[in-house]
Design a protein around this motif. Structure first.
Motif, PDB file in Angstrom:
ATOM      1  N   ARG A  41       0.836  -1.206   0.000  1.00 29.31           N
ATOM      2  CA  ARG A  41       0.000   0.000   0.000  1.00 29.31           C
ATOM      3  C   ARG A  41       0.873   1.259   0.000  1.00 29.31           C
ATOM      4  O   ARG A  41       1.974   1.242   0.531  1.00 29.31           O
ATOM      5  CB  ARG A  41      -0.870   0.026   1.261  1.00 29.31           C
ATOM      6  N   ASN A  42       0.339   2.365  -0.580  1.00 31.29           N
ATOM      7  CA  ASN A  42       1.024   3.664  -0.527  1.00 31.29           C
ATOM      8  C   ASN A  42       2.470   3.576  -1.009  1.00 31.29           C
ATOM      9  O   ASN A  42       3.354   4.256  -0.494  1.00 31.29           O
ATOM     10  CB  ASN A  42       1.010   4.210   0.908  1.00 31.29           C
ATOM     11  N   THR A  43       2.678   2.742  -1.988  1.00 26.18           N
ATOM     12  CA  THR A  43       4.018   2.507  -2.519  1.00 26.18           C
ATOM     13  C   THR A  43       4.154   3.237  -3.854  1.00 26.18           C
ATOM     14  O   THR A  43       3.216   3.263  -4.643  1.00 26.18           O
ATOM     15  CB  THR A  43       4.207   0.986  -2.715  1.00 26.18           C
ATOM     16  N   ILE A  44       5.321   3.852  -4.089  1.00 28.13           N
ATOM     17  CA  ILE A  44       5.536   4.560  -5.356  1.00 28.13           C
ATOM     18  C   ILE A  44       6.705   3.918  -6.097  1.00 28.13           C
ATOM     19  O   ILE A  44       7.771   3.707  -5.519  1.00 28.13           O
ATOM     20  CB  ILE A  44       5.868   6.044  -5.122  1.00 28.13           C
ATOM     21  N   SER A  71       4.782  -1.794   1.731  1.00 28.86           N
ATOM     22  CA  SER A  71       3.986  -0.570   1.879  1.00 28.86           C
ATOM     23  C   SER A  71       4.843   0.646   2.223  1.00 28.86           C
ATOM     24  O   SER A  71       5.784   0.557   3.006  1.00 28.86           O
ATOM     25  CB  SER A  71       2.934  -0.782   2.965  1.00 28.86           C
ATOM     26  N   GLY A  72       4.494   1.772   1.637  1.00 29.21           N
ATOM     27  CA  GLY A  72       5.140   3.031   1.966  1.00 29.21           C
ATOM     28  C   GLY A  72       6.542   3.185   1.415  1.00 29.21           C
ATOM     29  O   GLY A  72       7.214   4.181   1.677  1.00 29.21           O
ATOM     30  N   TRP A 105       9.400   3.882  -1.546  1.00 28.99           N
ATOM     31  CA  TRP A 105       9.499   4.663  -2.783  1.00 28.99           C
ATOM     32  C   TRP A 105      10.723   4.188  -3.569  1.00 28.99           C
ATOM     33  O   TRP A 105      11.847   4.313  -3.096  1.00 28.99           O
ATOM     34  CB  TRP A 105       9.612   6.155  -2.488  1.00 28.99           C
ATOM     35  N   GLU A 147       9.326  -2.100   4.192  1.00 25.85           N
ATOM     36  CA  GLU A 147       8.334  -1.053   4.436  1.00 25.85           C
ATOM     37  C   GLU A 147       8.999   0.320   4.582  1.00 25.85           C
ATOM     38  O   GLU A 147       9.994   0.458   5.298  1.00 25.85           O
ATOM     39  CB  GLU A 147       7.570  -1.395   5.728  1.00 25.85           C
ATOM     40  N   ILE A 201      13.524   3.709   0.972  1.00 20.32           N
ATOM     41  CA  ILE A 201      13.726   4.586  -0.184  1.00 20.32           C
ATOM     42  C   ILE A 201      14.857   4.021  -1.038  1.00 20.32           C
ATOM     43  O   ILE A 201      15.974   3.819  -0.561  1.00 20.32           O
ATOM     44  CB  ILE A 201      14.122   6.016   0.260  1.00 20.32           C
ATOM     45  N   TRP A 243      12.551   1.166   6.326  1.00 27.17           N
ATOM     46  CA  TRP A 243      12.917   2.498   6.811  1.00 27.17           C
ATOM     47  C   TRP A 243      14.404   2.799   6.667  1.00 27.17           C
ATOM     48  O   TRP A 243      15.013   3.425   7.515  1.00 27.17           O
ATOM     49  CB  TRP A 243      12.434   2.706   8.257  1.00 27.17           C
TER      50      TRP A 243
END
Lengths: 186, 186, 186
Positions: free
Chosen positions: A95-98, A128-129, A131, A146, A149, A163
């Motif tokens: 979810r909310n992944t770019i 999720s989350g 980028w 999760e 970056i 993270w």
């Protein structure tokens, strides 16, 4: 080397006809449905070919997907322009992944311990989350944790911890991702 | 992560209509005007949309420009085939500067200290006499100094000093650029 | 820098007319001939323009070749989707050699010891049984040795020894390639 003949190389082509039909659709109709508001139409096409969506998600028209039946996308995620999802094996996006423009998510490689280089595939998970920034490359079997970056143009061949921020080719840990606006997730 | 919803992400879209019109022109008419001799026609289109040219310059037909009004190009410079000038912020190119095929000049990133990843843009400057070689990536806020050489496939995230040669991902200093044919510039 | 004028840059354009004709064919008819079984038709076109084939080989329709007359391909080799063979100088590909999707084989550079950056070209050799994985970049003058593996997204600027594995940008030695299924080649 003289006895070796690469033309004897055979690869399983599961769902060959289905894949050709999808390839034509992906390169024609899919590309022609523009914008954010009509993304449900593109997602509908992907679902017809077996992709799993958990809520709305934005897949750009210029995205190339090898096999939609190997794709799973979580809610509110975004797969940007010219991304290639080379889903010879499962690609699971949280979810909310770019995933930003030009990135290449590559589930296939070859077994280099043999001259004939047999196909090897491994699933990729982008949690999720996370980028994945522009033009990155994610190799077979990798899990992006999760909230992680992956820097622009990185080439990632190992798992990325949640993270954290990685970058470079091959991708290396740059730092922990510190959030300003809420309690730091663990 | 549960309370977070990327679909609430909003981005300023300055000059949205103008940008869509330019995008269509860039991908159609602009692409169809071939060669060096007609480059003034392509440059004319860019000028109509706000690009600043200081004398003649060669922008290849296959170049993709996000926002011409953020672009400034000096005399005798060349932007090669399939370069992407992602000018969400200013891109300033000096005189006698070459950007080779496939390079990506990227003025945009996201603020990773926030879950919602707000857009961050920073200008890019590529000074006179610099050469950005094939398939390089230049990140937001970077200045490539006068006469500097950015090696093929480099990914540059920090400023490059004048008259130096960098390469790799992330790009590192390789050596000073030594000129044979005249007094070494400082 | 003030006396320097890049617009005086002149480059030899050998076989200019032939090259333009080939370019048009490469981007139109060549792209339209699909699949493995018709690869002899594509190879026939390349041969008409001077490419040398030593037996059958598979060149994908989406491959871009600068000058077929500088190309030599051994038996049972495969050049994959969207590969660019920028053959300003010779590109020699051995037998049973694979170049995977998106790779860029670049025989041209510029002499950075001069302000005007004159063109420099050097031949590239990719020997028998080597595999250049997806999205790799091979620079001018490089020889990839027999049976060597160039990892996905690598950028190679130095020779790669036979039966070794390299990766990263710039590419570094990762390990020796050990074969399981026969006596290890030397």
């Amino acid at each position: 080397m003289n006895d070796f003949d690469l033309s004897t190389y055979k690869e399983d082509k599961p769902f060959f006809i289905k894949r050709i039909i999808w390839m034509v659709i992906n390169r024609t109709i899919f590309r022609c449905i523009p914008g954010v508001k009509l993304s449900f139409v593109r997602n509908g096409m992907l679902k017809l070919f077996g992709a799993k969506f958990k809520g709305s998600a934005l897949i750009y028209p210029s995205v190339t997907i090898f096999a939609p039946w190997n794709l799973e996308v979580g809610q509110h995620s975004c797969v940007g322009p010219r991304v290639e999802l080379y889903s010879k094996d499962k690609i699971i996006i949280g979810r909310n992944t770019i995933i930003s423009q030009g990135s290449y998510i590559c589930t296939a490689s070859h077994d280099i311990s043999k001259l004939i280089l047999p196909l090897v595939t491994k699933p990729i998970t982008i949690e999720s989350g996370a980028w994945v920034a522009a033009d990155a490359f994610i190799g077979p079997g990798v899990t992006i944790g999760e909230g992680a970056i992956v820097g622009a143009r990185s080439a990632v061949f190992k798992d990325v911890k949640p993270w954290t921020v990685v970058g470079g080719n091959p991708a290396q840990l740059i730092k922990r991702r510190v959030l300003e606006d809420l309690n730091q997730p663990k």
